[in-house]
Design an enzyme around this catalytic site. Structure first.
Site, short mmCIF file in Angstrom:
data_model
loop_
_atom_site.label_atom_id
_atom_site.label_comp_id
_atom_site.label_asym_id
_atom_site.label_seq_id
_atom_site.Cartn_x
_atom_site.Cartn_y
_atom_site.Cartn_z
N GLY A 175 0.81 -1.22 0.00
CA GLY A 175 0.00 0.00 0.00
C GLY A 175 0.84 1.26 0.00
O GLY A 175 2.05 1.23 0.23
N GLY A 263 6.40 -3.77 3.46
CA GLY A 263 6.16 -4.27 4.80
C GLY A 263 6.58 -5.72 4.97
O GLY A 263 7.47 -6.22 4.26
N ASP A 264 5.91 -6.42 5.90
CA ASP A 264 6.27 -7.81 6.19
C ASP A 264 6.16 -8.71 4.97
O ASP A 264 7.03 -9.56 4.73
CB ASP A 264 5.38 -8.35 7.32
CG ASP A 264 5.74 -7.76 8.67
OD1 ASP A 264 6.88 -7.29 8.83
OD2 ASP A 264 4.88 -7.77 9.57
N THR A 266 6.36 -7.88 1.76
CA THR A 266 7.44 -7.55 0.83
C THR A 266 8.77 -8.12 1.32
O THR A 266 9.56 -8.67 0.54
CB THR A 266 7.56 -6.02 0.69
OG1 THR A 266 6.33 -5.49 0.22
CG2 THR A 266 8.67 -5.65 -0.28
N THR A 292 5.56 0.60 6.57
CA THR A 292 4.18 0.32 6.95
C THR A 292 3.63 1.51 7.69
O THR A 292 4.20 1.96 8.69
CB THR A 292 4.05 -0.94 7.83
OG1 THR A 292 2.74 -0.98 8.39
CG2 THR A 292 5.06 -0.94 8.96
N ILE A 293 2.55 2.03 7.21
CA ILE A 293 1.97 3.22 7.84
C ILE A 293 1.43 2.89 9.23
O ILE A 293 1.31 3.77 10.09
CB ILE A 293 0.87 3.79 6.92
CG1 ILE A 293 0.66 5.28 7.21
CG2 ILE A 293 -0.42 2.99 7.03
CD1 ILE A 293 -0.20 5.98 6.17
N ASP A 294 1.13 1.60 9.47
CA ASP A 294 0.59 1.19 10.78
C ASP A 294 1.66 1.12 11.87
O ASP A 294 1.33 0.97 13.04
CB ASP A 294 -0.08 -0.18 10.67
CG ASP A 294 -1.34 -0.14 9.83
OD1 ASP A 294 -1.81 0.96 9.52
OD2 ASP A 294 -1.85 -1.23 9.49
N GLU A 393 -9.05 0.39 12.38
CA GLU A 393 -9.81 -0.49 11.48
C GLU A 393 -9.85 -1.94 11.97
O GLU A 393 -10.80 -2.66 11.72
CB GLU A 393 -9.21 -0.45 10.07
CG GLU A 393 -7.79 -0.98 9.97
CD GLU A 393 -7.28 -1.02 8.54
OE1 GLU A 393 -7.89 -1.71 7.71
OE2 GLU A 393 -6.26 -0.36 8.26
N MET A 449 -6.87 9.90 2.36
CA MET A 449 -6.29 11.23 2.48
C MET A 449 -4.97 11.15 3.25
O MET A 449 -4.01 11.86 2.94
CB MET A 449 -7.25 12.17 3.21
CG MET A 449 -8.54 12.44 2.46
SD MET A 449 -9.70 13.41 3.43
CE MET A 449 -8.78 14.94 3.62
#
Length: 542
Positions: A175, A263-264, A266, A292-294, A393, A449
């Site tokens: 993402g 991330g993981d 990838t 990772t944005i998280d 989420e 956004m």
């Protein structure tokens, strides 16, 4: 003094200062003058010295080694080394170990002291035995010699790869995340301007781009302004990993350095590629850069883009707060990213101070019952007339008394469940209506956004550091590793260790950040049988 005389006076001063500067430069450029030059106080002109360095002096034996990189590799693979070993391309190969001088090493005395021009003084390089400790805080029963030691990231004085022979490829997977373009730009800038690499390619749309699309040949004009853009100029996608096709594409293009941002999932692909390249005994360095944005990648302090995400999430909470306070029985509900970890929701709430309830995947809760979420929200609205909820989420999976259905599974194998924001919205509206309260609820989902904005200054700096040190590691011949901050110091972490399952990065109940949030919101656990659950957990621990 008249205006005309004043102008002439300042013009004369400017001309004189310019002449003096030219004179000094010409004098200093003469070798015999430089040799006789005597510096003031703290500066000394010992060859390649940097007196004001914050680091401890590097031992002369290391400074004067004929091949510091070879010394380091021998030490890392010795029985006495307790630093976590990072795979090196020389292992298992019979070729003679190269001794290539880094182009980053400055030669001139003044340049060595003051820096500039992309060159570094001797003690700015990383030498044999340098490491970063995994734990920064120690208490009773914990000793520093028991903590994990990671190989310190940074430039090495000697290289494994001759920069003239390097061909590099860069790919972004998964993402979107703020900062991807910054990493791409700085990978190019470091490879090209610091090391002189000429052939640098971009791979479009993730792993499948290796064998599906034409590659992009980068130049300075192509990347010079992309750090101010959101997203990734290469595009991204999930899935598409075909081991044999990717390896064949890398070999056919003559690539010997590959940089994968993701991330993981990838990094799992990077590990498979590393194993296959090693099996074929190919001198190709493959490097992961964690994204990772998280912020849920293990071991490292923080992922790039996270701080930007929190900053943008706060704006959504502000909007929810305004909406909630401008309506009778107003409710602002913000649903934020965080499939498995609630760092964005927690940090945004701690920073905004406007949320009354924060729900994240790590902590179970119940919707119904006298101590459930819905009753708590109703009572607050009844007393205060306003409510702001922030929900990650993945919090839907933490609900004990509501079955959340899996809607689909993406190409990376991630399960996409029902929107927990919509569930809470519908259930809270219905619950309050049944009690005779008509609420006005505004549901805000800023996901796309947040992840598409350009990186903020903090993340830009982090992206630059990660990219540069990924290049330093690859040029030294390390492979199958990722780069990240550990205790605010950059380290190389073997991907096998990263994905071993021994480490996790989740919000924990006794963390200071979560306790600060609970003190701010005043929220309870939303568990009807909390005491009984605590007793059961205590019995399990006995």
């Amino acid at each position: 003094m008249s205006e005309s005389n004043s102008t002439l006076f300042y013009a004369g001063i400017t001309l004189a200062s310019g002449l003096i500067t030219d004179f000094l430069i010409n004098r200093l450029n003469k070798k015999e003058i430089v040799e006789d030059f005597k510096p003031i106080r703290s500066l000394t002109l010992r060859k390649r010295s940097f007196v004001n360095s914050k680091q401890a002096p590097v031992p002369e034996a290391l400074l004067n080694s004929e091949n510091p990189l070879l010394d380091e590799i021998k030490f890392l693979n010795s029985a006495t080394c307790d630093i976590e070993r990072v795979n090196h391309l020389s292992l298992g190969l019979d070729d003679e170990f190269p001794n290539i001088k880094s182009p980053l090493l400055g030669e001139g005395n003044l340049r060595s002291v003051f820096g500039g021009g992309g060159f570094l003084p001797d003690d700015a390089f990383i030498y044999c035995g340098s490491y970063v400790i995994n734990t920064a805080v120690f208490g009773p029963g914990k000793r520093i010699d028991q903590t994990k030691k990671w190989l310190r990231a940074g430039p090495r004085k000697s290289l494994f790869f001759d920069p003239k022979t390097v061909k590099a490829a860069i790919v972004t997977c998964g993402g979107l995340c703020p900062g991807l373009n910054v990493v791409i730009r700085e990978l190019y800038m470091s490879l090209h301007y610091n090391y002189g690499v000429q052939d640098i390619y971009g791979i479009k749309y993730g792993y499948k781009g290796f064998y599906t699309y034409d590659w992009i040949k980068f130049d300075a004009n192509y990347v010079k302004n992309i750090h101010n853009l959101g997203g990734t100029i290469l595009g991204s996608s999930r899935g598409g990993f075909d081991l044999n096709k990717i390896v064949e594409a890398i070999v056919n293009h003559g690539i010997n350095q590959v940089f994968c941002l993701g991330g993981d999932g990838t990094h799992g692909g990077v590990l498979e590629l590393f194993k296959e390249l090693r099996k074929r005994k190919l001198k190709i360095s493959i490097v992961g850069i964690p994204k990772t944005i998280d912020n849920d990648i293990a071991i490292i302090d923080e992922s790039f883009g996270f701080e930007t995400a929190v900053e943008e999430a706060i704006n959504a909470i502000k909007s929810a707060y305004v909406e909630a306070n401008c309506a009778e029985y107003g409710v602002g509900l913000v649903r934020l990213m965080g499939r498995n970890a609630g760092f964005i929701a927690m940090s945004a709430c701690n920073a905004s101070r406007d949320a009354h309830v924060c729900l994240i995947p790590e902590f179970k809760f119940e919707l119904y019952g006298d101590r459930g979420l819905l009753e708590y929200c109703y009572q607050r609205l009844k007393k205060k007339g306003t409510l702001v909820l922030v929900i990650a989420e993945g919090a839907g999976d933490a609900m004990l008394d509501y079955k959340v259905n899996v809607v689909e599974t993406d190409a990376s194998g991630n399960k996409k469940s029902q929107d927990v924001g919509v569930i809470v919205k519908d259930e809270l509206t219905k619950y309050c209506k049944n009690k005779g309260m008509g609420i006005t609820l505004k549901h805000i989902d800023p996901t796309y956004m947040i992840r598409t904005v350009p990186a903020n200054p903090h993340d830009k700096i982090m992206c630059t550091q990660l990219a540069q040190n990924a290049v330093h590691g690859a040029m030294a011949g390390f492979s199958g590793f990722t780069v990240g901050h550990v205790n605010n110091r950059l380290a190389y972490i073997p991907i096998e260790e990263l994905l071993s399952g021994k480490y996790s990065n989740r919000v924990v109940a006794d963390s200071r950040e979560w306790q600060r949030l609970l003190a701010s919101t005043g929220q309870p656990s939303f568990l009807n049988n909390e005491e009984q659950m605590i007793q059961q957990k205590q019995q399990q621990q006995i």
